[in-house]
Structures are given as structure tokens and as C-alpha cells.
Write a protein that holds these residues in place. Structure first.
Motif, PDB file in Angstrom:
ATOM      1  N   LEU A 150       0.856  -1.183   0.000  1.00  0.00           N
ATOM      2  CA  LEU A 150       0.000   0.000   0.000  1.00  0.00           C
ATOM      3  C   LEU A 150       0.889   1.229   0.000  1.00  0.00           C
ATOM      4  O   LEU A 150       1.848   1.312   0.761  1.00  0.00           O
ATOM      5  CB  LEU A 150      -0.883   0.030   1.243  1.00  0.00           C
ATOM      6  N   ASN A 151       0.545   2.184  -0.858  1.00  0.00           N
ATOM      7  CA  ASN A 151       1.314   3.427  -0.862  1.00  0.00           C
ATOM      8  C   ASN A 151       0.814   4.333   0.267  1.00  0.00           C
ATOM      9  O   ASN A 151      -0.081   3.972   1.026  1.00  0.00           O
ATOM     10  CB  ASN A 151       1.262   4.097  -2.241  1.00  0.00           C
TER      11      ASN A 151
ATOM     12  N   GLY B 248      -2.875   4.741   0.619  1.00  0.00           N
ATOM     13  CA  GLY B 248      -3.700   3.568   0.882  1.00  0.00           C
ATOM     14  C   GLY B 248      -4.073   2.737  -0.325  1.00  0.00           C
ATOM     15  O   GLY B 248      -4.914   1.849  -0.226  1.00  0.00           O
ATOM     16  N   TYR B 249      -3.449   2.985  -1.473  1.00  0.00           N
ATOM     17  CA  TYR B 249      -3.749   2.212  -2.672  1.00  0.00           C
ATOM     18  C   TYR B 249      -2.622   1.214  -2.956  1.00  0.00           C
ATOM     19  O   TYR B 249      -1.454   1.488  -2.696  1.00  0.00           O
ATOM     20  CB  TYR B 249      -3.942   3.142  -3.882  1.00  0.00           C
ATOM     21  N   ALA B 250      -2.995   0.061  -3.511  1.00  0.00           N
ATOM     22  CA  ALA B 250      -2.022  -0.984  -3.820  1.00  0.00           C
ATOM     23  C   ALA B 250      -1.182  -0.598  -5.032  1.00  0.00           C
ATOM     24  O   ALA B 250      -1.685  -0.001  -5.988  1.00  0.00           O
ATOM     25  CB  ALA B 250      -2.747  -2.302  -4.095  1.00  0.00           C
TER      26      ALA B 250
ATOM     27  N   LYS C   6       5.526   3.016   2.481  1.00  0.00           N
ATOM     28  CA  LYS C   6       4.659   1.942   1.991  1.00  0.00           C
ATOM     29  C   LYS C   6       4.479   0.884   3.071  1.00  0.00           C
ATOM     30  O   LYS C   6       5.275   0.783   3.994  1.00  0.00           O
ATOM     31  CB  LYS C   6       5.255   1.308   0.735  1.00  0.00           C
TER      32      LYS C   6
ATOM     33  N   ASP D 173      -8.087   6.024  -8.967  1.00  0.00           N
ATOM     34  CA  ASP D 173      -7.583   5.344  -7.775  1.00  0.00           C
ATOM     35  C   ASP D 173      -8.719   4.600  -7.091  1.00  0.00           C
ATOM     36  O   ASP D 173      -9.793   5.155  -6.877  1.00  0.00           O
ATOM     37  CB  ASP D 173      -6.981   6.348  -6.787  1.00  0.00           C
TER      38      ASP D 173
END
Length: 99
Positions: free
Chosen positions: A2-3, A6-8, A17, A34
């Protein structure tokens, strides 16, 4: 991983991360917003390539992402994020990391 928002995304040498596990299949969201696509994440014990510096002395310590296939035993001078715990190192399979 996850960045910071909060996105993969694939693991890279970067800070901020979080390693949650191994993605079970490749997913592309190149043309989407996103969060428009979901990825399945598997927790467990998985083998990754050794950056050449991980030894048995590192078992029990953190594994840090070099890229989406390779781990290191340290944060690279503050440039890598921790992904899991090193559980074993072997010449045939690489570094066993637990998520």
C-alpha cells in the motif's frame, strides 16, 4: 504494497509503503481512477529473491522491499519500506518472508 494514500502498487525502493502480503494475480488499473480496481492479497510465508546481503543472521528481523521480487535486510539508509519478517534464507529459494 500500500502506498502512502492507501492504494495498492508494486513494491519498489521507497518509503511510506506498507507490506500486507502477496498479491495473488496481476491487475491493471492504468486507465481507471484510484481505487477503481481491487486486488486480492494473500498472507503467509513466501520466498523472494535475495538482494545478496540477507543471511541466516537476519532471521527474525524485518525484510525491506527492493522491488516486487527482491528483499533486503535493511532500510537502505532510509530509502526502503518494511514488508514482513524474515523467517529463513536458503540458496535454492531465496528469502522466506512472512506477512
Amino acid at each position: 504494497m500500500l502506498n502512502a494514500t492507501g492504494y495498492a502498487e508494486p513494491a519498489t525502493t521507497a518509503t511510506g509503503k506498507k507490506g500486507l502480503g502477496r498479491v495473488t494475480e496481476a491487475v491493471s488499473n492504468a486507465s481507471g481512477a484510484d481505487g477503481a480496481t481491487l486486488v486480492a492479497v494473500e498472507r503467509g510465508l513466501f520466498a523472494y529473491a535475495n538482494d545478496g546481503t540477507v543471511t541466516l543472521a537476519h532471521v527474525g528481523g524485518s525484510a525491506y522491499a527492493v522491488d516486487d521480487q527482491t528483499v533486503a535486510p535493511d532500510n537502505g539508509g532510509g530509502s526502503r519500506s518494511a514488508v514482513g519478517t524474515i523467517r529463513d534464507v536458503d540458496a535454492n529459494n531465496g528469502v522466506w518472508v512472512e506477512f
